[in-house]
Write a protein that holds these residues in place. Structure first.
Motif, mmCIF file in Angstrom:
data_model
loop_
_atom_site.group_PDB
_atom_site.id
_atom_site.type_symbol
_atom_site.label_atom_id
_atom_site.label_comp_id
_atom_site.label_asym_id
_atom_site.label_seq_id
_atom_site.Cartn_x
_atom_site.Cartn_y
_atom_site.Cartn_z
ATOM 1 N N THR A 119 -0.464 5.465 -9.024
ATOM 2 C CA THR A 119 -0.378 6.724 -8.922
ATOM 3 C C THR A 119 1.352 7.291 -8.322
ATOM 4 O O THR A 119 2.117 8.123 -8.797
ATOM 5 N N LYS A 120 1.660 6.476 -7.206
ATOM 6 C CA LYS A 120 2.801 6.437 -6.523
ATOM 7 C C LYS A 120 4.200 6.226 -7.591
ATOM 8 O O LYS A 120 4.875 6.840 -7.234
ATOM 9 N N ARG A 121 3.870 5.346 -8.353
ATOM 10 C CA ARG A 121 4.963 5.177 -9.398
ATOM 11 C C ARG A 121 4.756 5.815 -10.705
ATOM 12 O O ARG A 121 5.400 5.720 -11.575
ATOM 13 N N LYS A 122 3.994 6.852 -10.643
ATOM 14 C CA LYS A 122 3.866 7.850 -11.630
ATOM 15 C C LYS A 122 3.237 7.200 -13.098
ATOM 16 O O LYS A 122 3.935 7.231 -14.255
ATOM 17 N N LEU A 123 2.496 6.200 -12.786
ATOM 18 C CA LEU A 123 2.173 5.313 -13.944
ATOM 19 C C LEU A 123 0.553 5.816 -14.374
ATOM 20 O O LEU A 123 -0.070 6.281 -13.619
ATOM 21 N N PRO A 124 0.202 5.557 -15.649
ATOM 22 C CA PRO A 124 -1.212 6.231 -16.013
ATOM 23 C C PRO A 124 -2.163 5.073 -15.505
ATOM 24 O O PRO A 124 -2.096 4.024 -15.479
ATOM 25 N N ILE A 125 -3.230 5.742 -15.200
ATOM 26 C CA ILE A 125 -4.654 4.914 -14.655
ATOM 27 C C ILE A 125 -5.241 4.778 -15.747
ATOM 28 O O ILE A 125 -6.075 5.512 -16.153
ATOM 29 N N PRO A 126 -5.530 3.271 -16.275
ATOM 30 C CA PRO A 126 -6.405 3.059 -17.345
ATOM 31 C C PRO A 126 -7.683 2.672 -16.563
ATOM 32 O O PRO A 126 -7.894 3.019 -15.375
ATOM 33 N N PRO A 127 -8.992 2.554 -17.465
ATOM 34 C CA PRO A 127 -10.173 2.058 -16.653
ATOM 35 C C PRO A 127 -9.854 0.902 -16.040
ATOM 36 O O PRO A 127 -9.264 -0.002 -16.479
ATOM 37 N N GLN A 152 -17.271 -3.998 -0.615
ATOM 38 C CA GLN A 152 -16.260 -2.989 -0.112
ATOM 39 C C GLN A 152 -14.924 -3.491 -0.344
ATOM 40 O O GLN A 152 -14.273 -2.646 -0.475
ATOM 41 N N GLN A 153 -14.857 -4.834 -0.258
ATOM 42 C CA GLN A 153 -13.399 -5.466 -0.473
ATOM 43 C C GLN A 153 -12.803 -5.013 -1.555
ATOM 44 O O GLN A 153 -11.680 -4.582 -1.816
ATOM 45 N N ILE A 154 -13.767 -5.141 -2.800
ATOM 46 C CA ILE A 154 -13.020 -5.009 -4.165
ATOM 47 C C ILE A 154 -13.208 -3.671 -4.585
ATOM 48 O O ILE A 154 -11.994 -3.183 -5.158
ATOM 49 N N ALA A 155 -13.865 -2.728 -3.615
ATOM 50 C CA ALA A 155 -13.659 -1.265 -3.929
ATOM 51 C C ALA A 155 -12.444 -0.838 -3.299
ATOM 52 O O ALA A 155 -11.858 0.215 -3.813
ATOM 53 N N ARG A 156 -12.105 -1.337 -2.051
ATOM 54 C CA ARG A 156 -11.124 -0.843 -1.460
ATOM 55 C C ARG A 156 -9.600 -1.378 -2.187
ATOM 56 O O ARG A 156 -8.763 -0.654 -2.309
ATOM 57 N N GLN A 157 -9.703 -2.587 -2.851
ATOM 58 C CA GLN A 157 -8.646 -3.095 -3.593
ATOM 59 C C GLN A 157 -8.287 -2.191 -4.654
ATOM 60 O O GLN A 157 -7.352 -1.826 -5.252
ATOM 61 N N GLU A 158 -9.432 -1.825 -5.508
ATOM 62 C CA GLU A 158 -9.422 -1.072 -6.800
ATOM 63 C C GLU A 158 -8.861 0.525 -6.307
ATOM 64 O O GLU A 158 -8.015 0.894 -6.852
ATOM 65 N N LYS A 159 -9.265 1.200 -5.110
ATOM 66 C CA LYS A 159 -8.542 2.234 -4.637
ATOM 67 C C LYS A 159 -7.054 1.966 -4.397
ATOM 68 O O LYS A 159 -6.235 3.186 -4.654
ATOM 69 N N GLN A 160 -6.809 0.828 -3.769
ATOM 70 C CA GLN A 160 -5.182 0.800 -3.421
ATOM 71 C C GLN A 160 -4.562 0.570 -4.448
ATOM 72 O O GLN A 160 -3.381 1.034 -4.722
ATOM 73 N N PHE A 161 -5.100 0.139 -5.529
ATOM 74 C CA PHE A 161 -4.503 -0.139 -6.855
ATOM 75 C C PHE A 161 -4.086 0.969 -7.579
ATOM 76 O O PHE A 161 -3.124 1.256 -8.071
ATOM 77 N N THR A 186 0.886 -1.229 0.163
ATOM 78 C CA THR A 186 0.089 0.039 -0.063
ATOM 79 C C THR A 186 0.830 1.256 -0.006
ATOM 80 O O THR A 186 2.106 1.153 0.222
ATOM 81 N N VAL A 187 0.035 2.432 -0.105
ATOM 82 C CA VAL A 187 1.028 3.700 -0.188
ATOM 83 C C VAL A 187 1.727 3.733 1.125
ATOM 84 O O VAL A 187 2.648 4.452 1.230
ATOM 85 N N HIS A 188 1.318 3.160 2.283
ATOM 86 C CA HIS A 188 2.016 3.050 3.610
ATOM 87 C C HIS A 188 3.302 2.415 3.842
ATOM 88 O O HIS A 188 4.080 2.475 4.520
ATOM 89 N N ASN A 189 3.357 1.417 2.702
ATOM 90 C CA ASN A 189 4.642 0.616 2.596
ATOM 91 C C ASN A 189 4.719 -0.338 3.795
ATOM 92 O O ASN A 189 5.595 -1.355 3.560
ATOM 93 N N ASN A 190 3.978 -0.259 4.781
ATOM 94 C CA ASN A 190 4.324 -1.321 5.873
ATOM 95 C C ASN A 190 2.942 -2.601 5.783
ATOM 96 O O ASN A 190 2.961 -3.178 6.669
ATOM 97 N N THR A 191 2.224 -2.391 4.891
ATOM 98 C CA THR A 191 1.074 -3.077 4.897
ATOM 99 C C THR A 191 0.834 -3.617 3.214
ATOM 100 O O THR A 191 1.406 -2.747 2.243
ATOM 101 N N TYR A 192 0.268 -4.585 2.967
ATOM 102 C CA TYR A 192 -0.025 -5.150 1.624
ATOM 103 C C TYR A 192 -1.565 -5.335 1.295
ATOM 104 O O TYR A 192 -2.331 -5.691 1.983
ATOM 105 N N PHE A 193 -1.690 -5.378 0.027
ATOM 106 C CA PHE A 193 -3.002 -5.845 -0.344
ATOM 107 C C PHE A 193 -2.805 -7.003 -1.421
ATOM 108 O O PHE A 193 -1.891 -6.987 -2.223
#
Length: 208
Positions: free
Chosen positions: A164-172, A150-159, A94-101
């Protein structure tokens, strides 16, 4: 070849390269570490161990999840798309780096990215959108689970945050729950819900 902001997405038969960004190797389905670890633990503890039953129950749940992912693997083998690439059991920070999804199955195509969450459950499955939970009813019992929508919505947000953190384009991005048990029955409560929510839950054969 897709070039977006100097980030080149290159395809070949076995890999996807994000030149100048990150490299993703096509990840095949493997027996989860948790399943292997629990089996090894059961081999080492006596039948009379007080926690053996709990370990066996946890192994049964983990094994059912793996079988659900195997079912998805079976269905996607029938999809003949040259530029579709699949990744099983993707684990990303995740963006916090100490947790994973984790994502059960990630599909990357030239036009969109889709994630699939496997649910290998028997009986009648009711997706309760008011109480935000999943209710599983079998002949023996009725069990409530956290809301997988809610689980898949959270995963989509985390992805999205991962990209974004790696400055990659976000496709649909598309997120879907796949009920892989062919004998399970899917219900929704209330029955009148937006079509977009109905489309979030499919049976395994719909992947073909």
């Amino acid at each position: 070849l897709l070039i977006v902001n100097n980030c080149q997405l290159l395809y070949n038969s076995s890999k996807i390269f994000l030149k100048g960004c990150v490299m993703l190797i096509v990840k095949e389905l493997q027996v989860p570490i948790k399943v292997r670890a629990l089996k090894a633990l059961l081999r080492r503890i006596p039948a009379s161990h007080p926690k053996r039953v709990l370990i066996e129950e946890e192994l049964a749940i983990a094994t059912a999840g793996y079988k659900g992912e195997q079912s998805m693997r079976y269905y996607i083998e029938h999809i003949n798309e040259k530029y579709h690439h699949y990744y099983f059991n993707i684990r990303l920070p995740t963006v916090h780096n100490n947790t994973y999804f984790q994502i059960d199955l990630l599909l990357i195509t030239p036009s969109y990215i889709a994630s699939f969450e496997s649910k290998n459950m028997q009986g009648t499955l009711t997706f309760d959108f008011q109480a935000r939970q999943l209710i599983q009813k079998t002949q023996d019992e009725e069990i409530g689970y956290n809301d997988p929508i809610q689980q898949i919505a959270r995963q989509e947000k985390q992805f999205k945050e991962w990209l974004t953190k790696r400055k990659l384009p976000i496709p649909p991005l598309l997120s879907t729950i796949v009920v892989t048990n062919p004998h399970s029955i899917i219900k929704f409560y209330p029955e009148r819900i937006p079509t977009s929510l109905y489309q979030k839950v499919i049976k395994g054969d719909y992947l073909e």
